[in-house]
Design a protein around this motif. Structure first.
Motif, PDB file in Angstrom:
ATOM      1  N   ALA A 680       0.824  -1.207   0.000  1.00 19.71           N
ATOM      2  CA  ALA A 680       0.000   0.000   0.000  1.00 19.71           C
ATOM      3  C   ALA A 680       0.861   1.261   0.000  1.00 19.71           C
ATOM      4  N   ALA A 681       1.951   1.244   0.784  1.00 18.43           N
ATOM      5  CA  ALA A 681       2.821   2.414   0.844  1.00 18.43           C
ATOM      6  C   ALA A 681       3.498   2.679  -0.493  1.00 18.43           C
ATOM      7  N   VAL A 682       3.969   1.601  -1.148  1.00  9.57           N
ATOM      8  CA  VAL A 682       4.613   1.762  -2.455  1.00  9.57           C
ATOM      9  C   VAL A 682       3.609   2.273  -3.484  1.00  9.57           C
ATOM     10  N   ALA A 683       2.395   1.733  -3.443  1.00  6.41           N
ATOM     11  CA  ALA A 683       1.370   2.161  -4.396  1.00  6.41           C
ATOM     12  C   ALA A 683       1.037   3.638  -4.230  1.00  6.41           C
ATOM     13  N   LEU A 684       0.991   4.109  -2.996  1.00  7.94           N
ATOM     14  CA  LEU A 684       0.637   5.506  -2.747  1.00  7.94           C
ATOM     15  C   LEU A 684       1.734   6.478  -3.155  1.00  7.94           C
ATOM     16  N   THR A 685       2.942   5.975  -3.427  1.00 10.63           N
ATOM     17  CA  THR A 685       3.995   6.862  -3.925  1.00 10.63           C
ATOM     18  C   THR A 685       3.812   7.205  -5.399  1.00 10.63           C
ATOM     19  N   ILE A 686       2.938   6.473  -6.091  1.00 12.38           N
ATOM     20  CA  ILE A 686       2.658   6.752  -7.501  1.00 12.38           C
ATOM     21  C   ILE A 686       1.587   7.835  -7.573  1.00 12.38           C
ATOM     22  N   PRO A 687       1.870   8.958  -8.212  1.00  6.65           N
ATOM     23  CA  PRO A 687       0.903  10.074  -8.210  1.00  6.65           C
ATOM     24  C   PRO A 687      -0.475   9.684  -8.727  1.00  6.65           C
ATOM     25  N   ARG A 688      -0.529   8.913  -9.801  1.00  8.07           N
ATOM     26  CA  ARG A 688      -1.831   8.546 -10.369  1.00  8.07           C
ATOM     27  C   ARG A 688      -2.635   7.702  -9.388  1.00  8.07           C
ATOM     28  N   VAL A 689      -1.972   6.746  -8.737  1.00  7.07           N
ATOM     29  CA  VAL A 689      -2.665   5.918  -7.755  1.00  7.07           C
ATOM     30  C   VAL A 689      -3.120   6.758  -6.571  1.00  7.07           C
ATOM     31  N   ARG A 690      -2.260   7.680  -6.126  1.00  4.54           N
ATOM     32  CA  ARG A 690      -2.601   8.526  -4.984  1.00  4.54           C
ATOM     33  C   ARG A 690      -3.818   9.391  -5.295  1.00  4.54           C
ATOM     34  N   ARG A 691      -3.854   9.954  -6.512  1.00  3.48           N
ATOM     35  CA  ARG A 691      -5.005  10.780  -6.886  1.00  3.48           C
ATOM     36  C   ARG A 691      -6.271   9.951  -6.988  1.00  3.48           C
ATOM     37  N   ALA A 692      -6.142   8.735  -7.532  1.00  2.36           N
ATOM     38  CA  ALA A 692      -7.335   7.878  -7.665  1.00  2.36           C
ATOM     39  C   ALA A 692      -7.878   7.497  -6.301  1.00  2.36           C
ATOM     40  N   VAL A 693      -6.988   7.142  -5.362  1.00  2.00           N
ATOM     41  CA  VAL A 693      -7.428   6.775  -4.014  1.00  2.00           C
ATOM     42  C   VAL A 693      -8.061   7.964  -3.317  1.00  2.00           C
ATOM     43  N   ALA A 694      -7.440   9.137  -3.464  1.00  6.72           N
ATOM     44  CA  ALA A 694      -7.990  10.333  -2.822  1.00  6.72           C
ATOM     45  C   ALA A 694      -9.371  10.667  -3.367  1.00  6.72           C
ATOM     46  N   ALA A 695      -9.523  10.544  -4.700  1.00  8.18           N
ATOM     47  CA  ALA A 695     -10.833  10.829  -5.294  1.00  8.18           C
ATOM     48  C   ALA A 695     -11.878   9.832  -4.832  1.00  8.18           C
ATOM     49  N   ARG A 696     -11.483   8.556  -4.755  1.00  9.40           N
ATOM     50  CA  ARG A 696     -12.429   7.540  -4.315  1.00  9.40           C
ATOM     51  C   ARG A 696     -12.830   7.747  -2.850  1.00  9.40           C
ATOM     52  N   MET A 697     -11.864   8.035  -2.007  1.00 11.24           N
ATOM     53  CA  MET A 697     -12.172   8.263  -0.590  1.00 11.24           C
ATOM     54  C   MET A 697     -13.020   9.512  -0.413  1.00 11.24           C
ATOM     55  N   LYS A 698     -12.741  10.539  -1.233  1.00 12.89           N
ATOM     56  CA  LYS A 698     -13.520  11.772  -1.124  1.00 12.89           C
ATOM     57  C   LYS A 698     -14.974  11.529  -1.493  1.00 12.89           C
ATOM     58  N   SER A 699     -15.174  10.783  -2.606  1.00 17.64           N
ATOM     59  CA  SER A 699     -16.548  10.505  -3.022  1.00 17.64           C
ATOM     60  C   SER A 699     -17.271   9.649  -2.001  1.00 17.64           C
ATOM     61  N   MET A 700     -16.525   8.763  -1.313  1.00 14.83           N
ATOM     62  CA  MET A 700     -17.152   7.888  -0.329  1.00 14.83           C
ATOM     63  C   MET A 700     -17.541   8.663   0.927  1.00 14.83           C
ATOM     64  N   PHE A 701     -16.594   9.435   1.460  1.00 14.91           N
ATOM     65  CA  PHE A 701     -16.849  10.094   2.734  1.00 14.91           C
ATOM     66  C   PHE A 701     -17.687  11.365   2.598  1.00 14.91           C
ATOM     67  N   SER A 702     -17.763  11.933   1.398  1.00 15.76           N
ATOM     68  CA  SER A 702     -18.552  13.148   1.245  1.00 15.76           C
ATOM     69  C   SER A 702     -20.023  12.909   1.558  1.00 15.76           C
ATOM     70  N   GLY A 703     -20.521  11.696   1.277  1.00 20.18           N
ATOM     71  CA  GLY A 703     -21.911  11.408   1.587  1.00 20.18           C
ATOM     72  C   GLY A 703     -22.092  10.543   2.813  1.00 20.18           C
ATOM     73  N   VAL A 704     -21.066   9.715   3.106  1.00 18.23           N
ATOM     74  CA  VAL A 704     -21.202   8.748   4.200  1.00 18.23           C
ATOM     75  C   VAL A 704     -21.057   9.416   5.559  1.00 18.23           C
ATOM     76  N   VAL A 705     -20.095  10.321   5.686  1.00 19.60           N
ATOM     77  CA  VAL A 705     -19.840  10.924   6.995  1.00 19.60           C
ATOM     78  C   VAL A 705     -21.062  11.665   7.527  1.00 19.60           C
ATOM     79  N   PRO A 706     -21.732  12.524   6.716  1.00 19.24           N
ATOM     80  CA  PRO A 706     -22.945  13.160   7.250  1.00 19.24           C
ATOM     81  C   PRO A 706     -24.006  12.142   7.671  1.00 19.24           C
TER      82      PRO A 706
END
Length: 825
Positions: A680-706
């Protein structure tokens, strides 16, 4: 081989007049896509033989016995004659053909074929020297079956097959018949003498073909493409009088199968010289002809992509993935005449001709201009766009499909008019779907250059809003050409903006996409996963005696397992209700979970339930956004709980195996967690993977947290949701443990928890319906590693999956039908 670009003067063989030809020197050898395809097909055939003999050993052995018995009654004289003829002819015929080729100055091809034969001989010598003691019981045993003297492959004919495959006998029917007759007699001799089995002979054929075509592709074949002088001579034969010719750079699209193009000037007066008396070339006008040369060796280029499109799309790919040279010539000629007849503007086809046996040409009247992709943005006026649409409208009215309406297929002439070109993939009498796909393709092509607003506006002005609306359901990436899909990567919202422009003009337009895919790539992954799972699970199942299984099972524990399986639906209902602030009916929610067990068979385990619950909440009055957020919240909490339980019980399981019972963590669990963390740490060093994970987490928590915040304000709801989550895990663990105990097995309860959590995680990640194959394989392997016998583990897994996957299917279907009738889903 790198060649320099030089201008050469060549003489037509039927005249004494020199014709200047400007053409780069062609390479002596080329690598043909056809050789690579045949090499891959031969390897697939060899793999199929190995697979067949591994799963049908008795059949191959029986076939060998039948042949041995049949040949035992054959006249010895005929067998001896066949042996003598094959011993002499299997080498004599290829040698005679090689001599014939040498007289025709084709020594390079003969040398390449000899190299393939040497490679084949060396490889077969190594294979036949294989240690036979390693073979019995496996694939090699099935191949060499027939006696201790039986060979793995037929050493005598493998080099000959490789030679024949590489030397090339296409079009020489008599030589082919003689060569393959000798090879067939040699194979028959090997069978009668028990030198080779049927399976070994088939493997020999595919191995020889693979070596021959592989060598030909690796070394390169002598270039069969005719030079420009042959093209000039072919033009002379159809009544044209070339004065000069020049090779034009690239093809229309830059694809691998793009034809060669020549600009040719012609003399209208056949007696007019091309040069004056001093040898200086006379001044002449711009080219009058653009000549496209179709080379036979380029016909298979792009075959795999065309086959993939043909299999994957409904009506969006041409009917034939591979066409002969003659058929390609006829198809493009027919399209050129049909387009001209319907009134659409296109370069006039002047003539066609074969160029030897390996090429053909199409001569078009030259239209000076530039491709649409090369036109500056400032020159893309609305008038030009409307002219493109008028030419397209004539194609549609005549039911002519172009299939390649990309930017390079539209020529903007120096006169400011649009011309339709590149007709090689066209189709006459096209169906509605193909015509609508052409509309969607041209809309996207023009939108990429002029923007969706202007593309839609100019199309509506010519075609009308109703006709334009037909393209909306087909504006899908998968339905567009490969070059267009690549261009859309830089503007991922373009198709959406085109749809919005059309809907704004015609609000009643059907927006739902038409399904043009026969299957998705995920289907291929599912099939592969199921195949691998079957390879793992079936041997375990085949070792189970079902009669003894039923008679030896403890039915008390079976009833306990059945009850625990039923509790899982109540737990799943509580899990969902706990994360929905709105009030839901417990009975109907349980019924939805039962219906989800039916949906599992047509969707991956992690997808079917989510879609079913989301649809149920929307039908229950929950708005779409909160409905998705509620299901996401329940799934998120379930995932977090699952991971925490796996870690905790992994540590506990490690401690229960020690004598000190000191809660020391499992060494395996620590290694696994560290490895996962490192990946997971190695994967997150890749910019494209990091952006994809961030976008996915953002879309998930933007509706789930409220949504979680709303649930936290109600302790009762929180207790219901978390209680359902824990009860779901407990019920599945009890079910699995009861299945193990039903067949006399016994494991520590912590081990059962870890086994279930691991298998459930794999099942959720697997793309197969219901985690089919992945869950069975993981459970069987984990239970065996935990200390159960293979038979007990397989029996327990079969019962567990029967109760949790297969038995609920019929009730699930009934619940699904009932809920649909009540419009609850």
């Amino acid at each position: 081989m790198t060649q320099t670009h030089d201008e050469t003067v060549r003489t037509r063989p039927d005249t004494a007049t020199a014709v200047p030809v400007d053409e780069p020197a062609q390479p002596d050898r080329i690598r043909r896509p056809a050789d690579a395809i045949r090499f891959a097909a031969s390897l697939l055939g060899l793999a199929a033989v190995l697979l067949l003999v591994s799963i049908a050993q008795q059949t191959t052995h029986g076939l060998q016995s039948d042949i041995a018995e049949g040949t035992a009654h054959a006249p010895r004289f005929l067998l001896s004659l066949a042996t003598m003829a094959s011993s002499f002819g299997v080498l004599a015929v290829p040698v005679a053909f090689s001599i014939e080729r040498l007289f025709h100055k084709d020594g390079t091809r003969v040398a390449i074929a000899l190299l393939a034969a040497v490679i084949a001989f060396g490889l077969t010598y190594v294979l036949d020297g294989w240690v036979i003691s390693a073979a019995p019981g496996g694939v090699l045993d099935s191949l060499i079956w027939g006696g201790t003297d039986t060979a793995l492959v037929h050493t005598d004919i493998t080099p000959v097959i490789a030679f024949v495959s590489a030397v090339g006998m296409a079009g020489r029917v008599r030589w082919q018949a003689a060569t393959w007759t000798m090879i067939g007699l040699a194979a028959l001799t090997g069978l009668t003498a028990a030198y080779a089995s049927v399976a070994a002979l088939v493997a020999t054929y595919f191995l020889g073909r693979a070596i021959g075509h592989g060598t030909l592709y690796a070394v390169g074949t002598p270039n069969p493409r005719p030079a420009a002088s042959a093209v000039v001579a072919a033009l002379e034969r159809i009544g044209l009088r070339p004065a000069s010719a020049r090779r034009l750079p690239g093809g229309a699209h830059g694809d691998a199968d793009d034809p060669r193009r020549y600009g040719v000037t012609v003399r209208h007066d056949p007696d007019a010289p091309a040069e004056d008396g001093t040898g200086k070339e006379l001044p002449r006008a711009e080219w009058q002809l653009e000549v496209r040369v179709l080379d036979r060796d380029q016909q298979p280029a792009g075959l795999l992509y065309r086959v993939w499109r043909l299999l994957r799309l409904r009506g969006a790919a041409p009917g034939r993935a591979l066409r002969s040279l003659r058929r390609s010539l006829e198809q493009e000629s027919l399209m050129a005449y049909a387009v001209a007849a319907c009134g659409a503007r296109t370069p006039r086809l002047v003539g066609t001709s074969e160029v030897g046996v390996d090429a053909a040409l199409l001569a078009y009247a030259y239209v000076p201009g530039r491709r649409l992709n090369a036109v500056d943005d400032g020159e893309l006026t609305d008038g030009l766009l409307r002219d493109v649409w008028r030419q397209f409208q004539r194609l549609q009215e005549a039911r002519l499909a172009h299939r390649r309406l990309q930017g390079d297929a539209v020529l903007v002439g120096d006169d400011g008019l649009a011309y339709i070109t590149d007709l090689r993939a066209g189709e006459i009498a096209a169906g509605d779907l193909v015509l609508r796909l052409d509309l969607a393709q041209l809309l996207t092509t023009l939108a990429l250059r002029a923007g969706p607003e202007r593309a839609v506006a100019t199309a509506a002005a010519v075609l009308g809003e109703d006709a334009l609306a037909a393209a909306v359901p087909l504006l899908q990436r998968v339905a567009l050409s490969r070059a267009t899909r690549a261009a859309l990567r830089h503007d991922k919202e373009l198709l959406t903006r085109i749809r919005e422009q059309i809907v704004a003009l015609e609000p009643e337009t059907e927006v739902a996409p038409v399904r043009v895919e026969r299957f998705k790539p995920r289907t291929i992954v599912s099939i592969v996963a199921l195949t691998v799972a079957a390879y793992i699970v079936f041997p375990q199942v085949s070792s189970v005696d079902f009669q003894q299984l039923v008679s030896s099972a403890s039915w008390w524990w079976v009833l306990v397992a059945l009850f625990a399986a039923g509790v899982t639906y109540l737990a799943a209902a509580w899990m969902l209700m706990g994360f929905v602030p709105e009030r839901l009916s417990l009975g109907r929610t349980v019924l939805v979970q039962v219906a989800a067990s039916f949906v599992k068979l047509v969707a991956p385990a992690a997808v079917g339930g989510v879609a079913m619950n989301t649809r149920y909440l929307q039908r229950s009055g929950v708005r779409p956004g909160p409905a998705v957020a509620s299901v996401g919240a329940s799934q998120l909490m379930g995932m977090i709980t699952h991971i925490l339980l796996l870690i905790v019980f992994g540590f506990i399981t490690g401690s229960t195996t020690t004598a000190t019972q000191d809660l020391a963590p499992s060494r395996t669990m620590v290694v696994v967690l560290l490895a996962l963390g490192l990946v997971a740490a190695v994967a997150l060093t890749i910019p494209r993977v990091r952006r994809a994970v961030a976008a996915r987490m953002k879309s998930m928590f933007s509706g789930v947290v409220p949504r979680l915040v709303d649930v936290l304000q109600s302790p009762k709801k929180l207790a219901t949701g978390m209680g359902g989550t824990l009860l779901l895990t407990v019920a599945f663990v009890v079910c699995l443990d009861s299945c193990v105990r039903a067949f006399g097995g016994s494991l520590h309860w912590t081990a059962v928890v870890v086994v279930f959590l691991t298998a459930n995680a794999l099942g959720s990640a697997a793309p197969t319906p219901g985690g089919l194959g992945a869950v069975e394989g993981a459970l069987t392997l984990a239970l065996t590693i935990s200390g159960l016998t293979a038979e007990t583990a397989a029996s327990a897994v079969l019962l567990y999956r029967l109760l949790t996957l297969w038995l609920p299917v019929l009730p699930g279907w009934a619940a699904f039908a009932y809920l649909q009738r009540k419009e609850a889903i």
